[in-house]
Design an enzyme around this catalytic site. Structure first.
Site, short mmCIF file in Angstrom:
data_model
loop_
_atom_site.label_atom_id
_atom_site.label_comp_id
_atom_site.label_asym_id
_atom_site.label_seq_id
_atom_site.Cartn_x
_atom_site.Cartn_y
_atom_site.Cartn_z
CG HIS A 172 -87.61 12.11 10.06
ND1 HIS A 172 -87.93 12.19 11.40
CD2 HIS A 172 -86.48 11.35 9.99
CE1 HIS A 172 -87.04 11.51 12.10
NE2 HIS A 172 -86.16 10.98 11.28
CD GLU B 215 -84.53 9.45 14.06
OE1 GLU B 215 -84.41 8.48 13.27
OE2 GLU B 215 -84.58 10.63 13.67
CG HIS C 280 -86.16 6.82 8.91
ND1 HIS C 280 -86.50 6.27 10.13
CD2 HIS C 280 -85.41 7.92 9.18
CE1 HIS C 280 -85.99 7.01 11.10
NE2 HIS C 280 -85.32 8.02 10.55
CD GLU C 281 -83.96 10.31 6.51
OE1 GLU C 281 -84.36 11.37 7.02
OE2 GLU C 281 -83.20 9.52 7.11
#
Length: 287
Positions: A143, A220, A139-140
């Site tokens: 980003h 997100e 997820h990071e």
């Protein structure tokens, strides 16, 4: 609520400095072109300065310890996992760091895709399974790969410019109205005008925060989708399920929270930087 307050307070501080500088330099706020240029300089300037120092600020604020040489198998696995995912995503290897916190959280920051930092809390590192952590790391990394730091900086710059510009235009209209109905034609006066501008800055600042939060929630969902591609949908869902079972994250400042895995909860969803975990899980299952 603390995150919202910090975000609004930061914006108001930028706007207050802009007001003071405009007064010192004698900027004629009735000249729309000059006001717009000045608003853009302060609106985007503050946002890009924050972006430029974001990695340094994160390390100092959160006490991040960057892993240069892994000390044990856990740190080695952490670095190797981020390296593998970064290669999959087509970005330069981010710095990997650990910070001391009982919260299960992580965040990504940095001025560009090739100059970034991925940090995880000790609470997450030792409180989740490797599959769950892999979902969080993906997820990071997503980003970073999606350029979310720059995207939200541009959005913040636009809304900051709008707030600075709109507040002073409306204050000018109010001042002109008072002046036209005043026998002496003096208008509000300096202190009353500044007070009106401050109130309008605050009101428009709240609206701006809602707009930024809306775009943050969209990013997100995109990061969750990217994580599902990098680590697998099951691992990302498992990570979110684990976060849903745990307590609310409390220890992360606003600037890092926007790119964390687990955002602050709020009674008003429109003020949240992250969608509710239930909605994120449902979106992944439906994809």
């Amino acid at each position: 609520m603390k995150r919202i307050f910090l975000l609004i307070a930061t914006n108001l501080a930028v706007l207050l400095v802009a007001s003071i500088v405009m007064s010192i330099l004698g900027v004629n706020t009735s000249t729309m072109g000059g006001l717009l240029v000045f608003a853009a300089i302060f609106g985007f300037g503050g946002a890009f300065i924050s972006l430029a120092i974001s990695k340094w600020m994160a390390k100092k604020t959160m006490g991040c310890e960057v892993i240069t040489t892994p000390r044990d198998s856990t740190e080695r696995w952490l670095v190797e996992t981020v390296a593998r995912q970064a290669k999959q995503a087509g970005i330069k290897m981010p710095e990997v760091a650990i910070y001391q916190s009982p919260d299960m959280n992580a965040f990504a920051t940095g001025p560009s895709k090739d100059n970034s930092l991925v940090a995880v809390s000790t609470g997450l590192l030792y409180g989740m399974s490797q599959d769950e952590i892999e979902g969080v790391l993906a997820h990071e990394v997503s980003h970073v790969a999606n350029g979310d730091m720059v995207t939200l900086t541009l959005i913040q710059g636009v809304v900051n410019t709008f707030v600075i510009f709109a507040a002073r235009v409306v204050a000018g209209i109010i001042n002109n109205f008072v002046s036209s109905n005043d026998e002496e034609g003096e208008g509000l006066g300096m202190f009353a005008y500044m007070a009106v501008v401050f109130v309008l800055d605050m009101l428009f600042g709240i609206l701006a925060s809602i707009i930024v939060a809306y775009f943050s929630r969209i990013r997100e969902y995109k990061a969750d989708e990217g994580a599902a591609r990098l680590a697998g949908k099951g691992k990302m869902i498992a990570a979110l399920e684990r976060l849903r079972q745990g307590p609310e994250s409390t220890a992360m400042p606003a600037q890092m929270s926007a790119f964390g895995i687990n955002g602050k909860r709020s009674m008003a969803e429109m003020m949240m930087s992250h969608p509710p975990l239930e909605k994120r899980i449902a979106a992944l299952r439906a994809s």
